[in-house]
Design a protein around this motif. Structure first.
Motif, PDB file in Angstrom:
ATOM      1  N   GLU A  81      -4.471  -4.217   5.544  1.00 15.15           N
ATOM      2  CA  GLU A  81      -5.272  -3.220   5.116  1.00 15.15           C
ATOM      3  C   GLU A  81      -4.838  -2.630   3.780  1.00 15.15           C
ATOM      4  OE1 GLU A  81      -7.005  -0.117   7.808  1.00 15.15           O
ATOM      5  OE2 GLU A  81      -6.194  -1.026   9.340  1.00 15.15           O
ATOM      6  N   SER A  82      -3.693  -2.307   3.803  1.00 17.29           N
ATOM      7  CA  SER A  82      -3.218  -1.822   2.417  1.00 17.29           C
ATOM      8  C   SER A  82      -3.189  -2.904   1.323  1.00 17.29           C
ATOM      9  CB  SER A  82      -1.682  -1.384   2.453  1.00 17.29           C
ATOM     10  OG  SER A  82      -1.634  -0.349   3.438  1.00 17.29           O
ATOM     11  N   GLN A  83      -2.956  -4.136   1.863  1.00 17.33           N
ATOM     12  CA  GLN A  83      -2.840  -5.327   0.857  1.00 17.33           C
ATOM     13  C   GLN A  83      -4.315  -5.487   0.190  1.00 17.33           C
ATOM     14  OE1 GLN A  83      -0.931  -8.721   2.435  1.00 17.33           O
ATOM     15  NE2 GLN A  83      -2.296  -9.970   1.080  1.00 17.33           N
ATOM     16  N   ARG A  84      -5.272  -5.372   1.183  1.00 14.63           N
ATOM     17  CA  ARG A  84      -6.614  -5.585   0.876  1.00 14.63           C
ATOM     18  C   ARG A  84      -7.305  -4.355  -0.034  1.00 14.63           C
ATOM     19  NH1 ARG A  84      -8.409  -7.680   4.951  1.00 14.63           N
ATOM     20  NH2 ARG A  84      -8.180  -5.901   6.353  1.00 14.63           N
ATOM     21  N   TYR A  85      -6.713  -3.224   0.365  1.00 16.87           N
ATOM     22  CA  TYR A  85      -7.190  -2.068  -0.475  1.00 16.87           C
ATOM     23  C   TYR A  85      -6.564  -2.410  -2.029  1.00 16.87           C
ATOM     24  CZ  TYR A  85      -8.271   2.272  -2.634  1.00 16.87           C
ATOM     25  OH  TYR A  85      -8.764   3.344  -3.207  1.00 16.87           O
ATOM     26  N   LEU A  86      -5.104  -2.721  -2.168  1.00 16.90           N
ATOM     27  CA  LEU A  86      -4.904  -2.858  -3.565  1.00 16.90           C
ATOM     28  C   LEU A  86      -5.402  -3.893  -4.399  1.00 16.90           C
ATOM     29  CD1 LEU A  86      -0.834  -2.393  -2.841  1.00 16.90           C
ATOM     30  CD2 LEU A  86      -2.385  -0.792  -3.913  1.00 16.90           C
ATOM     31  N   GLY A  87      -5.467  -5.212  -3.501  1.00 13.75           N
ATOM     32  CA  GLY A  87      -6.223  -6.226  -4.013  1.00 13.75           C
ATOM     33  C   GLY A  87      -7.701  -6.009  -4.622  1.00 13.75           C
ATOM     34  N   ASP A  88      -8.428  -5.204  -4.002  1.00 13.89           N
ATOM     35  CA  ASP A  88      -9.622  -4.709  -4.261  1.00 13.89           C
ATOM     36  C   ASP A  88      -9.991  -3.696  -5.423  1.00 13.89           C
ATOM     37  OD1 ASP A  88     -10.756  -6.523  -2.510  1.00 13.89           O
ATOM     38  OD2 ASP A  88     -11.296  -4.952  -0.980  1.00 13.89           O
ATOM     39  N   HIS A  89      -8.624  -2.726  -5.708  1.00 16.94           N
ATOM     40  CA  HIS A  89      -8.918  -1.625  -6.374  1.00 16.94           C
ATOM     41  C   HIS A  89      -8.026  -1.764  -7.631  1.00 16.94           C
ATOM     42  CE1 HIS A  89     -10.882  -0.357  -2.652  1.00 16.94           C
ATOM     43  NE2 HIS A  89     -11.601   0.157  -3.590  1.00 16.94           N
TER      44      HIS A  89
END
Length: 142
Positions: A66-74
């Motif tokens: 989830e943290s990885q996805r958030y960073l990748g998206d933002h």
């Protein structure tokens, strides 16, 4: 000129060193809430100019999905002059490159920005690399 500032996000410490280095010392896992706070801080710091992000990963596991996805998206690659990762293991390197790949696939950057990721073993090597990258930038501008 900006002054030195410090933040704490859970177990992680962040320090802005003028004129343009944001040191992040990760200790333990990064929660989604901490990832959101980091992205907000990165965006705030980038408003004056792009910065060098120096992230010490020696005491942290690989990011959770989830943290990885958030960073990748933002995370916006234009916010940083370079990402310098201290003590990154193979899985950390894959995640760092994956965040930029996500930005590329979403159209937020071109593939050449992948060259912004650098990996070193110590904080001293990170400082030396920042100095070299600044010199290269000055040479290009001159």
């Amino acid at each position: 000129m900006a002054s030195q500032r410090e933040w704490t996000m859970g177990a992680h410490q962040v320090r802005f060193e003028p004129p343009d280095i944001l040191w992040v010392r990760f200790q333990g896992p990064l929660s989604v809430e901490e990832a959101i706070a980091l992205v907000d801080l990165y965006q705030e710091q980038s408003r004056s100019s792009p910065f060098f992000l120096v992230a010490d990963l020696r005491e942290t596991p690989v990011l959770g999905a989830e943290s990885q996805r958030y960073l990748g998206d933002h995370v916006e690659p234009s916010w940083v002059q370079a990402n310098i990762f201290i003590g990154a293991r193979l899985a950390h390197k894959a995640v760092a490159k994956g965040i930029y790949l996500a930005a590329y696939l979403s159209g937020r950057m071109d593939l050449s920005a992948m060259a912004k990721n650098h990996f070193v073993s110590t904080p001293a090597e990170a400082s030396e690399l920042v100095a070299r990258l600044r010199a290269q930038h000055r040479d290009k501008v001159a």
